[in-house]
Structure formats: C-alpha cells, structure tokens
Design a protein around this motif. Structure first.
Motif, PDB file in Angstrom:
ATOM      1  N   ASP A   1       0.828  -1.196   0.000  1.00  0.00           N
ATOM      2  CA  ASP A   1       0.000   0.000   0.000  1.00  0.00           C
ATOM      3  C   ASP A   1       0.872   1.260   0.000  1.00  0.00           C
ATOM      4  N   TYR A   2       0.536   2.199  -0.895  1.00  0.00           N
ATOM      5  CA  TYR A   2       1.377   3.396  -1.053  1.00  0.00           C
ATOM      6  C   TYR A   2       1.415   4.216   0.243  1.00  0.00           C
ATOM      7  N   SER A   3       0.241   4.473   0.846  1.00  0.00           N
ATOM      8  CA  SER A   3       0.197   5.317   2.039  1.00  0.00           C
ATOM      9  C   SER A   3       0.898   4.654   3.214  1.00  0.00           C
ATOM     10  N   VAL A   4       0.673   3.346   3.354  1.00  0.00           N
ATOM     11  CA  VAL A   4       1.298   2.631   4.460  1.00  0.00           C
ATOM     12  C   VAL A   4       2.815   2.657   4.307  1.00  0.00           C
ATOM     13  N   LYS A   5       3.267   2.440   3.071  1.00  0.00           N
ATOM     14  CA  LYS A   5       4.718   2.438   2.838  1.00  0.00           C
ATOM     15  C   LYS A   5       5.329   3.800   3.154  1.00  0.00           C
ATOM     16  N   SER A   6       4.577   4.855   2.864  1.00  0.00           N
ATOM     17  CA  SER A   6       5.124   6.183   3.130  1.00  0.00           C
ATOM     18  C   SER A   6       5.319   6.427   4.617  1.00  0.00           C
ATOM     19  N   ARG A   7       4.573   5.692   5.445  1.00  0.00           N
ATOM     20  CA  ARG A   7       4.768   5.841   6.897  1.00  0.00           C
ATOM     21  C   ARG A   7       5.870   4.917   7.425  1.00  0.00           C
ATOM     22  N   LEU A   8       6.212   3.868   6.672  1.00  0.00           N
ATOM     23  CA  LEU A   8       7.121   2.849   7.211  1.00  0.00           C
ATOM     24  C   LEU A   8       8.503   2.858   6.571  1.00  0.00           C
ATOM     25  N   VAL A   9       8.572   3.016   5.246  1.00  0.00           N
ATOM     26  CA  VAL A   9       9.859   2.850   4.562  1.00  0.00           C
ATOM     27  C   VAL A   9      10.810   3.991   4.943  1.00  0.00           C
ATOM     28  N   GLY A  10      11.980   3.627   5.403  1.00  0.00           N
ATOM     29  CA  GLY A  10      12.998   4.620   5.741  1.00  0.00           C
ATOM     30  C   GLY A  10      12.763   5.347   7.045  1.00  0.00           C
ATOM     31  N   VAL A  11      11.738   4.941   7.812  1.00  0.00           N
ATOM     32  CA  VAL A  11      11.448   5.615   9.084  1.00  0.00           C
ATOM     33  C   VAL A  11      12.122   4.852  10.220  1.00  0.00           C
ATOM     34  N   GLY A  12      12.856   5.556  11.044  1.00  0.00           N
ATOM     35  CA  GLY A  12      13.472   4.941  12.230  1.00  0.00           C
ATOM     36  C   GLY A  12      14.511   3.899  11.887  1.00  0.00           C
ATOM     37  N   VAL A  13      15.479   4.266  11.046  1.00  0.00           N
ATOM     38  CA  VAL A  13      16.482   3.290  10.627  1.00  0.00           C
ATOM     39  C   VAL A  13      17.480   3.024  11.758  1.00  0.00           C
ATOM     40  N   LEU A  14      17.754   1.745  11.984  1.00  0.00           N
ATOM     41  CA  LEU A  14      18.764   1.320  12.942  1.00  0.00           C
ATOM     42  C   LEU A  14      19.742   0.433  12.173  1.00  0.00           C
ATOM     43  N   THR A  15      21.011   0.849  12.081  1.00  0.00           N
ATOM     44  CA  THR A  15      21.967   0.068  11.299  1.00  0.00           C
ATOM     45  C   THR A  15      22.370  -1.185  12.056  1.00  0.00           C
ATOM     46  N   LYS A  16      22.991  -2.112  11.321  1.00  0.00           N
ATOM     47  CA  LYS A  16      23.411  -3.377  11.924  1.00  0.00           C
ATOM     48  C   LYS A  16      24.395  -3.120  13.055  1.00  0.00           C
ATOM     49  N   GLN A  17      25.330  -2.201  12.828  1.00  0.00           N
ATOM     50  CA  GLN A  17      26.342  -1.899  13.834  1.00  0.00           C
ATOM     51  C   GLN A  17      25.694  -1.344  15.099  1.00  0.00           C
ATOM     52  N   GLN A  18      24.755  -0.399  14.902  1.00  0.00           N
ATOM     53  CA  GLN A  18      24.075   0.191  16.060  1.00  0.00           C
ATOM     54  C   GLN A  18      23.312  -0.878  16.838  1.00  0.00           C
ATOM     55  N   ALA A  19      22.580  -1.730  16.104  1.00  0.00           N
ATOM     56  CA  ALA A  19      21.794  -2.775  16.764  1.00  0.00           C
ATOM     57  C   ALA A  19      22.703  -3.703  17.559  1.00  0.00           C
ATOM     58  N   HIS A  20      23.883  -3.978  17.000  1.00  0.00           N
ATOM     59  CA  HIS A  20      24.831  -4.845  17.688  1.00  0.00           C
ATOM     60  C   HIS A  20      25.389  -4.154  18.934  1.00  0.00           C
ATOM     61  N   ASP A  21      25.777  -2.891  18.783  1.00  0.00           N
ATOM     62  CA  ASP A  21      26.383  -2.171  19.904  1.00  0.00           C
ATOM     63  C   ASP A  21      25.397  -1.988  21.059  1.00  0.00           C
ATOM     64  N   LEU A  22      24.121  -1.769  20.715  1.00  0.00           N
ATOM     65  CA  LEU A  22      23.135  -1.492  21.759  1.00  0.00           C
ATOM     66  C   LEU A  22      22.536  -2.777  22.314  1.00  0.00           C
ATOM     67  N   GLY A  23      22.925  -3.919  21.764  1.00  0.00           N
ATOM     68  CA  GLY A  23      22.460  -5.200  22.298  1.00  0.00           C
ATOM     69  C   GLY A  23      20.984  -5.449  22.067  1.00  0.00           C
ATOM     70  N   CYS A  24      20.484  -5.068  20.901  1.00  0.00           N
ATOM     71  CA  CYS A  24      19.055  -5.261  20.620  1.00  0.00           C
ATOM     72  C   CYS A  24      18.747  -6.755  20.444  1.00  0.00           C
ATOM     73  N   ALA A  25      17.471  -7.087  20.559  1.00  0.00           N
ATOM     74  CA  ALA A  25      17.075  -8.496  20.538  1.00  0.00           C
ATOM     75  C   ALA A  25      15.857  -8.688  19.658  1.00  0.00           C
ATOM     76  N   GLY A  26      15.646  -9.927  19.266  1.00  0.00           N
ATOM     77  CA  GLY A  26      14.409 -10.321  18.611  1.00  0.00           C
ATOM     78  C   GLY A  26      14.224  -9.744  17.217  1.00  0.00           C
ATOM     79  N   PRO A  27      12.952  -9.639  16.776  1.00  0.00           N
ATOM     80  CA  PRO A  27      12.667  -9.150  15.426  1.00  0.00           C
ATOM     81  C   PRO A  27      13.249  -7.763  15.173  1.00  0.00           C
ATOM     82  N   PHE A  28      13.370  -6.973  16.219  1.00  0.00           N
ATOM     83  CA  PHE A  28      13.943  -5.625  16.090  1.00  0.00           C
ATOM     84  C   PHE A  28      15.396  -5.718  15.617  1.00  0.00           C
ATOM     85  N   ALA A  29      16.175  -6.641  16.194  1.00  0.00           N
ATOM     86  CA  ALA A  29      17.568  -6.816  15.776  1.00  0.00           C
ATOM     87  C   ALA A  29      17.636  -7.548  14.439  1.00  0.00           C
TER      88      ALA A  29
END
Lengths: 359, 199
Positions: free
Chosen positions: A190-218
C-alpha cells in the motif's frame, strides 16, 4: 542555536496501550533526544520467590506479562528443570513448542494490529485482531485460557492435545494462512502505508549490535539472532530458518514479523506431524539446589531467566531479563532525528512490552 | 436490559497489570466482541471520558497518575476495575510495591473479576457502567439544578429583591432547562470538534 523544548510523552497516551514515559527533547519538529523513565508497572514480582514455593512460582512467572505469558512460564520451568536435572518427556516438549508458537502468532498479530492503528488504518487493525481471535479460540480449546494458560509446570505440562484438537489447530492454521495472505499486501504494497514505514526509524546493523538489541527488532537490522536455534524444547528437531532483513527500518520490522507468522505456522505443522506419544510430565521429587541460566526466544526477542535455589522450597532469587529492556536503548537511538509525528509509530515498532520490562 | 440513550466515552488505563486484561479490553472493542455496539467509544483523552476502565493494581509510582486521570474526568463519572488485580491486588497482593486494588486511591463502582478477565465479563462490566452512568447523569442534573437554584436565591437575597425570589417555580425551571440545554449543545460542539481533530 535553535530553540529546544521538552515534550513529555505518556504515561497515559492514546497510542500507548501501556504506560511508559518519555521526555522528548525537540528542536522544531525533530527529536534531538528521548529520555525514558519507567517504573509505572513495577510490582516487585521477583521478590515473591521468598513467599511462594517453587511450584507455585510457575503461575506467578506466567503473569510477568499477559502477552508472552506462555514463554515466561516455560522459561522459569526450564530453569528449575535444569537445576534439578529433570528429563522432560518428549511429548511435553512438543506440546510446549506448539503452544509457544501459537502464542508467538497471537502476539505478532496483536502487534500488526497495533501498528495499523498507529498509522491510522483502523480497518486493518480490526482485520488483524479478528484473525487473532481464531488463534485465541484454539488456545482456549487446548489450554482452557485465552491469555493466561497455566499449562506449564515443573517437569512437563498439565494438559494434552488430543487428535481432535490437533485437527482443529491444523484447520485454524490453514484458514489463518489464507486470511493473512489476503491482508499482507495492505502492509507491504500500500502506497500510504509504505510512506509511513519505509525509511522511518532506521537502525543500522552496527548500532543494533552495539546497543544489544534483541528479537525481530535486531533481525530487521540484519543480525542473525534467534534463541530457538539453541534447540530447547523440540526446536532442535524442527526445520526453520532465521528470518532477517538488511534495511533496518520500520518496514523491515513489519515484514520480518509477518514472515515469522508464516514460519510459526510451518513449525506448528511440523510439530503436530512429528509429535510422539508418551507421558506428559516427569515426577518431581525434592527441592532444587544450585543455579541456572536459561535463554529462550520470546515473541519480542531473547529473554533470560536466572534462578538461584538453596535446597528449600523457596528460591533465593529469580531474575528475568526481558527483550523490551534490551530494545529500549535501540528505541531511543531510532527516535533521534525522527519527526515528532512518528514517535508513536516508532515506539510501536519495537513491540514494547512494559509489563515484562518492569515486572 | 435498559435503554441506551447516550454514548459514554471510555478511557482505559493500565495500572500495573500484566497486560493480560489490557489486551482483553482491546479485544472487546474489536469486531468479534464489539463492545462499541453499546454506544461506547475508546478515547485517549481523560477530559472527554465518562467511564474509566482501570486494570492492574496500584503502586507508589502510578498512584498520582491514576488520581490525576480520575480528577481530570468531568462529572458524572464511573470507574470500572477490570481484573482481579484492579479489584484487590490479586496474585501480586504480597508484592512489596503493590498498595492494593484501584480502590485504594479512587472510588470504584464496578468490579470485574478474573485473571485475566474474560471479554464476556468485561462487556458485562461495561454495560453495568453505562447503566450506572445514566443514573449518575440524572443525579448530577438534579445536583446542578439545586446548585443553580441556591445561587440564584443567594444572589437575590444579596440584592434585597424579594419579588424576584418569589418567582413562580415554573419559570425558574424553564430558565434552568434552557440553561442546561445551552450547556449541552456547547458540550456536544466541543465533542464534535474533538472528534474531528482526532480523525
């Protein structure tokens, strides 16, 4: 320098089903920093080990959180069984796996619905929750409870899944699979849904690793982490892959969770097919002595259970490290530089479970 | 079953529950159980809420929050405690950080038992709350009328105009009903704009 102001967010807020308080430092409409403060749901549940014996604590451990209730009861029982060297019967292991995956499915549907509500798509929210009710019906049929099941006990499980029930589960899985396939395009194309989700709140792999994230978020940031691969319960015998994505944005988190629902469906189908006959629970004699450390994969990520016992019915200490606690640091990182209007959505994308976090 | 005349708005707050009751409250609003057929709607704004659904017990950190939410709700209001934790503290009663059920800080009208409370029980609680809200509204109207009457007599006594104080009762009632009608339409306007804003 631009003018900075602090906006308090929560604890009571329309987007948040649970109370968490964030102090948002904003510059114009952009978030500079987010400072969380917690403790609104702290009950002091871990301290109850001194007042309830280790068998009763299985029920208390389930009530760490109502959404991932099965996992908490399961993790606690695994830890005690590990201390006491109890060999859980194979059938109980498979039953636990089936119920665990059913609760993961209902948790992910719940999250998809809340996400849809977060970006203002009320119809989609209702659709997700309507499908979720089918899973709850099956859970009620097999365990007797809708959100709190109380089927785990130290040594095994209390209830069995009869062939008729297994048939009902398979029927439900087939219909859920069909209905989920019908609503997936609304999330992913969906175009509208994608506009709210794509590219919003990006967390890079390095950041996720450094901050010790878990689960689907990581996993959405490209980290291969799934405790089910440790092979506890019956997961060692079942065939599944770790689902990851490399984008690290809200859209990736959504897609990873949708794929995990399909994965859960396949795991349950395999488990029902392979489930052996046999006892439901091993006999438990005596009191635990020693300590144990168990890691399991909750719907929200890796949860850690530490139990220390002294040979009496009352444990010395129980400690739960929940996935949302690990992900809060990642949340504060993704909020930096985000628009104020996206805050509610970004809080939802980590699938926060504040009851787990504060216990 | 009583007749539903109004559509009270519901505010849901998670005290210190385990989430089980919260997701059941949310499940009540979805098409399968559809509590909205009783005219209620879930709102996030305490200033516009008539019924407070509270889940979970009270601890020292959320006690002021719950109190503030209750105070922010306009009169008349109804409080419904959902789940055994909100009723008495439940399984967490002995925890060091639990002060007790929701009634330790705010007056509770309806208690819904269960761990977790089943949707059917929650719907029953909501329906009872809607009924009680109707009654409270009537009482509140009477209270407002008496209050205004007293104010008027006080004013006229201060101005020493005995003729006005002896006004026939019918006229006063008429004036009051007009007043309250105006107030109602004002309220309705406020709600409408709020709804539009939300959308």
């Amino acid at each position: 320098m631009k003018k900075r102001s602090i906006v308090p967010y929560g604890p009571q807020h329309p987007v948040l089903p649970e109370p968490i308080h964030l102090d948002l430092v904003i510059e114009d409409e952009k978030i500079v920093e987010a400072i969380p403060s917690v403790g609104f749901i702290h009950r002091g549940l871990e301290n109850l080990v001194q007042k309830r014996d280790f068998n009763q604590m299985a029920y208390v451990a389930e009530r760490v959180c109502g959404i991932c209730s099965f996992g908490h009861g399961f993790g606690y029982c695994e830890a005690i069984e590990d201390i006491m060297d109890i060999e859980v019967p194979d059938r109980a292991k498979y039953l636990r796996t089936i119920w665990f995956e059913l609760s993961r499915m209902h948790s992910h549907f719940l999250w998809l619905g809340l996400l849809a509500d977060g970006f203002g798509f009320e119809n989609l929210f209702y659709q997700c929750w309507r499908i979720r009710e089918k899973i709850l019906d099956v859970l009620e049929l097999t365990t007797g409870g809708r959100v709190i099941f109380s089927v785990n006990k130290v040594g095994g499980v209390m209830k069995d899944i009869t062939p008729e029930m297994a048939g009902a589960i398979l029927d439900m899985l087939a219909s859920v699979k069909k209905e989920l396939k019908a609503i997936v395009p609304a999330f992913t194309q969906d175009y509208s849904v994608k506009s709210r989700l794509v590219g919003v709140g990006v967390l890079t792999k390095q950041q996720a690793h450094d901050l010790g994230c878990a689960g689907p978020f990581a996993r959405a940031s490209g980290i291969q982490t799934d405790m089910r691969k440790l092979g506890y319960a019956a997961y060692g015998d079942l065939d599944f892959d770790v689902i990851t994505s490399n984008d690290g944005d809200s859209y990736a988190r959504c897609v990873v969770r949708i794929n995990e629902i399909f994965q859960s469906i396949s795991i349950i189908e395999q488990a029902i097919e392979k489930m052996p006959d046999g006892e439901l629970a091993a006999v438990v004699k005596g009191n635990p002595q020693g300590e144990s450390f168990i890691r399991i994969e909750q719907p929200r990520g890796e949860a850690i259970y530490y139990v220390s016992a002294n040979g009496s019915p009352h444990l010395d200490r129980m400690r739960v490290r929940t996935p949302t606690f690990a992900n809060l640091a990642g949340l504060c990182e993704t909020l930096k530089g985000a628009d104020y209007a996206d805050v509610g959505l970004l809080i939802l994308t980590i699938d926060p479970c504040i009851s787990c976090t504060e216990r | 079953m009583f007749e539903i005349k109004r559509s009270p708005w519901v505010l849901h707050y998670d005290g210190s529950s385990c989430n089980g009751c919260d997701i059941e409250v949310l499940a009540c609003l979805t098409p399968v159980y559809d509590a909205e057929r009783f005219g209620i709607i879930n709102t996030g704004d305490p200033m516009q809420a008539d019924i407070l659904l509270i889940t979970g017990g009270i601890n020292s950190q959320n006690a002021p929050v719950v109190k503030q939410l209750y105070d922010q709700m306009p009169r008349p209001k109804v409080v419904c405690a959902v789940g055994v934790c909100a009723c008495t503290g439940g399984i967490f009663k002995d925890c060091y950080n639990i002060l007790g059920g929701a009634d330790t800080v705010i007056p509770v009208d309806i208690y819904v038992p269960g761990c977790a409370a089943r949707p059917q029980a929650i719907i029953d609680g909501i329906v009872k709350a809607v009924d009680l809200f109707e009654k409270r509204l009537e009482e509140h109207k009477q209270w407002v009328a008496e209050h205004e009457n007293r104010e008027k007599t006080d004013k006229s006594a201060a101005a020493k105009q005995p003729q006005k104080a002896q006004q026939p009762a019918g006229e006063t009632a008429k004036a009051q009903s007009q007043n309250s009608a105006q107030r109602r339409s004002k309220n309705a306007k406020g709600r409408k704009t709020a709804k539009r804003r939300k959308k």
